[in-house]
Design an enzyme around this catalytic site. Structure first.
Site, PDB file in Angstrom:
ATOM      1  N   LYS A   1      11.087 -10.017  -9.075  1.00 46.57           N
ATOM      2  CA  LYS A   1      10.353  -8.790  -8.762  1.00 46.57           C
ATOM      3  C   LYS A   1      11.033  -7.629  -9.465  1.00 46.57           C
ATOM      4  O   LYS A   1      12.263  -7.604  -9.600  1.00 46.57           O
ATOM      5  CB  LYS A   1      10.379  -8.547  -7.253  1.00 46.57           C
ATOM      6  CG  LYS A   1       9.315  -7.612  -6.765  1.00 46.57           C
ATOM      7  CD  LYS A   1       8.002  -8.316  -6.457  1.00 46.57           C
ATOM      8  CE  LYS A   1       6.926  -7.333  -6.034  1.00 46.57           C
ATOM      9  NZ  LYS A   1       5.686  -8.007  -5.630  1.00 46.57           N
TER      10      LYS A   1
ATOM     11  N   GLY B   1      -8.883  -3.515   7.081  1.00 43.26           N
ATOM     12  CA  GLY B   1      -8.779  -3.252   5.635  1.00 43.26           C
ATOM     13  C   GLY B   1      -9.885  -3.963   4.886  1.00 43.26           C
ATOM     14  O   GLY B   1      -9.973  -5.189   4.909  1.00 43.26           O
ATOM     15  N   VAL B   2     -10.760  -3.164   4.241  1.00 43.15           N
ATOM     16  CA  VAL B   2     -11.877  -3.764   3.503  1.00 43.15           C
ATOM     17  C   VAL B   2     -11.805  -3.354   2.032  1.00 43.15           C
ATOM     18  O   VAL B   2     -12.792  -3.001   1.408  1.00 43.15           O
ATOM     19  CB  VAL B   2     -13.241  -3.397   4.143  1.00 43.15           C
ATOM     20  CG1 VAL B   2     -13.351  -4.019   5.518  1.00 43.15           C
ATOM     21  CG2 VAL B   2     -13.437  -1.880   4.231  1.00 43.15           C
ATOM     22  N   GLY B   3     -10.594  -3.389   1.486  1.00 43.71           N
ATOM     23  CA  GLY B   3     -10.376  -3.057   0.075  1.00 43.71           C
ATOM     24  C   GLY B   3     -10.738  -4.241  -0.815  1.00 43.71           C
ATOM     25  O   GLY B   3     -11.670  -4.991  -0.528  1.00 43.71           O
ATOM     26  N   HIS B   4      -9.969  -4.414  -1.886  1.00 42.62           N
ATOM     27  CA  HIS B   4     -10.282  -5.471  -2.861  1.00 42.62           C
ATOM     28  C   HIS B   4     -10.338  -6.851  -2.216  1.00 42.62           C
ATOM     29  O   HIS B   4     -11.252  -7.624  -2.470  1.00 42.62           O
ATOM     30  CB  HIS B   4      -9.233  -5.469  -3.984  1.00 42.62           C
ATOM     31  CG  HIS B   4      -9.348  -4.277  -4.874  1.00 42.62           C
ATOM     32  ND1 HIS B   4      -8.597  -3.140  -4.695  1.00 42.62           N
ATOM     33  CD2 HIS B   4     -10.162  -4.046  -5.928  1.00 42.62           C
ATOM     34  CE1 HIS B   4      -8.935  -2.254  -5.616  1.00 42.62           C
ATOM     35  NE2 HIS B   4      -9.881  -2.777  -6.377  1.00 42.62           N
ATOM     36  N   VAL B   5      -9.349  -7.153  -1.394  1.00 46.06           N
ATOM     37  CA  VAL B   5      -9.315  -8.475  -0.761  1.00 46.06           C
ATOM     38  C   VAL B   5     -10.207  -8.486   0.485  1.00 46.06           C
ATOM     39  O   VAL B   5     -11.120  -9.318   0.605  1.00 46.06           O
ATOM     40  CB  VAL B   5      -7.859  -8.872  -0.384  1.00 46.06           C
ATOM     41  CG1 VAL B   5      -7.843 -10.183   0.392  1.00 46.06           C
ATOM     42  CG2 VAL B   5      -7.000  -8.989  -1.640  1.00 46.06           C
TER      43      VAL B   5
HETATM   44  P1  NAD Z   1      -6.529  -2.414  -1.419  1.00 44.30           P
HETATM   45  O1  NAD Z   1      -5.716  -1.190  -1.550  1.00 44.30           O
HETATM   46  O2  NAD Z   1      -7.711  -2.618  -2.304  1.00 44.30           O
HETATM   47  O3  NAD Z   1      -7.090  -2.536   0.086  1.00 44.30           O
HETATM   48  C1  NAD Z   1      -6.344  -2.180   1.199  1.00 44.30           C
HETATM   49  C2  NAD Z   1      -7.272  -1.442   2.138  1.00 44.30           C
HETATM   50  O4  NAD Z   1      -6.588  -1.163   3.359  1.00 44.30           O
HETATM   51  C3  NAD Z   1      -7.734  -0.087   1.578  1.00 44.30           C
HETATM   52  O5  NAD Z   1      -9.149  -0.017   1.587  1.00 44.30           O
HETATM   53  C4  NAD Z   1      -7.081   0.925   2.517  1.00 44.30           C
HETATM   54  O6  NAD Z   1      -7.897   2.085   2.706  1.00 44.30           O
HETATM   55  C5  NAD Z   1      -6.968   0.110   3.789  1.00 44.30           C
HETATM   56  N1  NAD Z   1      -6.000   0.646   4.744  1.00 44.30           N
HETATM   57  C6  NAD Z   1      -4.839   1.310   4.498  1.00 44.30           C
HETATM   58  N2  NAD Z   1      -4.265   1.674   5.652  1.00 44.30           N
HETATM   59  C7  NAD Z   1      -5.059   1.213   6.645  1.00 44.30           C
HETATM   60  C8  NAD Z   1      -4.993   1.276   8.065  1.00 44.30           C
HETATM   61  N3  NAD Z   1      -3.989   1.896   8.699  1.00 44.30           N
HETATM   62  N4  NAD Z   1      -5.984   0.695   8.778  1.00 44.30           N
HETATM   63  C9  NAD Z   1      -7.012   0.109   8.153  1.00 44.30           C
HETATM   64  N5  NAD Z   1      -7.127   0.013   6.813  1.00 44.30           N
HETATM   65  C10 NAD Z   1      -6.169   0.566   6.070  1.00 44.30           C
HETATM   66  O7  NAD Z   1      -5.500  -3.624  -1.521  1.00 44.30           O
HETATM   67  P2  NAD Z   1      -5.832  -5.170  -1.701  1.00 44.30           P
HETATM   68  O8  NAD Z   1      -5.598  -5.544  -3.106  1.00 44.30           O
HETATM   69  O9  NAD Z   1      -7.127  -5.486  -1.055  1.00 44.30           O
HETATM   70  O10 NAD Z   1      -4.643  -5.822  -0.857  1.00 44.30           O
HETATM   71  C11 NAD Z   1      -4.691  -5.868   0.563  1.00 44.30           C
HETATM   72  C12 NAD Z   1      -3.439  -6.575   1.083  1.00 44.30           C
HETATM   73  O11 NAD Z   1      -3.372  -7.886   0.539  1.00 44.30           O
HETATM   74  C13 NAD Z   1      -2.120  -5.904   0.716  1.00 44.30           C
HETATM   75  O12 NAD Z   1      -1.196  -6.121   1.758  1.00 44.30           O
HETATM   76  C14 NAD Z   1      -1.692  -6.673  -0.517  1.00 44.30           C
HETATM   77  O13 NAD Z   1      -0.286  -6.605  -0.707  1.00 44.30           O
HETATM   78  C15 NAD Z   1      -2.126  -8.059  -0.149  1.00 44.30           C
HETATM   79  N6  NAD Z   1      -2.347  -8.960  -1.286  1.00 44.30           N
HETATM   80  C16 NAD Z   1      -3.277  -8.660  -2.233  1.00 44.30           C
HETATM   81  C17 NAD Z   1      -3.490  -9.536  -3.279  1.00 44.30           C
HETATM   82  C18 NAD Z   1      -4.532  -9.252  -4.337  1.00 44.30           C
HETATM   83  O14 NAD Z   1      -4.887 -10.189  -5.084  1.00 44.30           O
HETATM   84  N7  NAD Z   1      -5.068  -8.062  -4.415  1.00 44.30           N
HETATM   85  C19 NAD Z   1      -2.751 -10.730  -3.368  1.00 44.30           C
HETATM   86  C20 NAD Z   1      -1.831 -11.024  -2.372  1.00 44.30           C
HETATM   87  C21 NAD Z   1      -1.626 -10.127  -1.337  1.00 44.30           C
END
Ligand code: NAD
Length: 346
Positions: A78, A178-182
């Site tokens: 990392k 959390g309804v972001g990318h994942v």
């Molecule tokens: P992202 O930033 O697209 O989505 C995260 C979402 O969580 C955002 O929409 C944000 O507004 C929301 N959020 C933040 N604080 C919050 C709260 N207090 N309550 C509710 N929602 C809240 O990120 P992502 O890429 O979707 O990743 C989400 C998680 O998955 C992270 O922990 C990341 O480390 C983990 N992860 C992601 C991947 C990947 O491929 N993107 C891979 C492994 C792990």
């Protein structure tokens, strides 16, 4: 380093300084026993260089475990860049970071993490070939989130099989944080499978659009822990499984993509004592690194990614079954298997 609280037999730790570019970075290589160390680069305004070192040591060890559980030919590493990702980024900074990565001659592969975008990584890639997660290039794998989300969805089904002997999700109630990318994609897959969703996010526009697309009901961020649901899927923050939230959760399954969900490892034991099924985060969210690993191999191969993802879910099911048989936290079982796979003693 050898006396540091977060030191866990790391092979090497490298500090980089480039005065002109303003780069202060640490690259920690935990293990290369399974292959070159791979793990993202985080840019964060650390309070001290010791806080940055602690993060690099912990996160690189975590990547060794994650890559081993996904059965990838990769070790764990990392990078952390000390600085404010909103105000201190520049192309020169990331070019200098590329030089740093290149100086390790392939012992470490980098990619995006918190505070770092594909655009930043494209500057690093001007100076080194040891960069993955790029949007363009011969083997570019693009955004890993859809693969992570599919792994989370398949992982939820594996948990359902363990809990109820049946992975039919129709009519099951799921709370998604959390309804972001994942999380957004996980919601779509759950809705397609007939689950009833209650969702939350601090980003209200995103929340509304996911609710519209999936028929989910919406609650305030803090209310997500109090929902009367079968499954809780955390896809936002770390450390959300702690004594305070544990007292509020009434679900049977916890399965989501967020990293570092357990505030402390003993929370995993408490979940097991309460009969909850917990999918260890670094196992269920391994889809993204599988996608990246295909890029690192030099030729992106979607069939190989799918095969590895299916195998990851089998591993998750094995972890859940063993945890149930031995009445132990699934996190303890996963840690043990990961340590064995990277050649650390049990
Ligand atoms: P992202 O930033 O697209 O989505 C995260 C979402 O969580 C955002 O929409 C944000 O507004 C929301 N959020 C933040 N604080 C919050 C709260 N207090 N309550 C509710 N929602 C809240 O990120 P992502 O890429 O979707 O990743 C989400 C998680 O998955 C992270 O922990 C990341 O480390 C983990 N992860 C992601 C991947 C990947 O491929 N993107 C891979 C492994 C792990």
């Amino acid at each position: 380093m050898f006396d540091h609280a977060a030191f866990a037999g790391h092979e090497s730790v490298h500090h980089f300084h480039d005065r002109e570019a303003g780069l202060r970075a640490i690259i920690a290589i935990h293990s290369t026993r399974r292959g070159p160390a791979a793990g993202g680069c985080r840019m964060w305004k650390y309070a001290s260089s010791d806080a940055a070192l602690t993060d690099a040591l912990r996160l690189s060890q975590g990547m060794s475990y994650k890559n081993a559980m996904a059965d990838l030919p990769l070790g764990g590493g990392k990078a952390v860049i000390i600085g404010d990702s909103h105000t201190e980024k520049s192309p020169e900074l990331f070019r200098a970071f590329g030089d740093a990565v290149n100086s390790l001659a392939g012992r470490y592969w980098t990619a995006e993490d918190v505070g770092v975008s594909p655009t930043d990584m494209a500057f690093a890639a001007e100076r080194t070939k040891y960069v993955a997660g790029l949007a363009e290039g011969a083997a570019a794998s693009g955004d890993p989130s859809p693969v992570t989300a599919r792994g989370v969805f398949l992982g939820v089904k594996a948990c359902a099989r363990q809990a109820w002997g049946d992975d039919d999700l129709s009519g099951r109630k799921v709370a998604v944080q959390g309804v972001g990318h994942v999380g957004g994609r996980v919601c779509e897959l759950l809705a397609e499978a007939g689950a009833t969703l209650v969702i939350t996010d601090v980003h209200s526009d995103l929340l509304r659009s996911v609710a519209k697309a999936t028929g989910a009901s919406v609650v305030e961020p803090d209310a997500i822990y109090d929902q009367d649901v079968d499954i809780f899927s955390p896809n936002a923050l770390g450390a959300i499984l702690n004594p305070e939230t544990l007292a509020r959760l009434s679900c049977r399954i916890i399965a989501g993509g967020a990293n570092n969900q357990l505030a402390t490892p003993d929370i995993g034991d408490q979940l097991a004592e309460r009969g909850l099924i917990y999918a260890p985060d670094y196992v269920i969210n391994g889809g993204g690194i599988i996608n990246v690993a295909s890029e690192i191999s030099g030729v992106f191969d979607a069939d190989w990614v799918e095969q590895k993802l299916q195998r990851l879910i089998v591993t998750l099911s094995e972890v859940l079954a063993q945890a149930a048989t031995e009445s132990r936290g699934a996190n303890r079982v996963a840690d043990e298997i990961a340590r064995r796979r990277i050649g650390e003693v049990g």
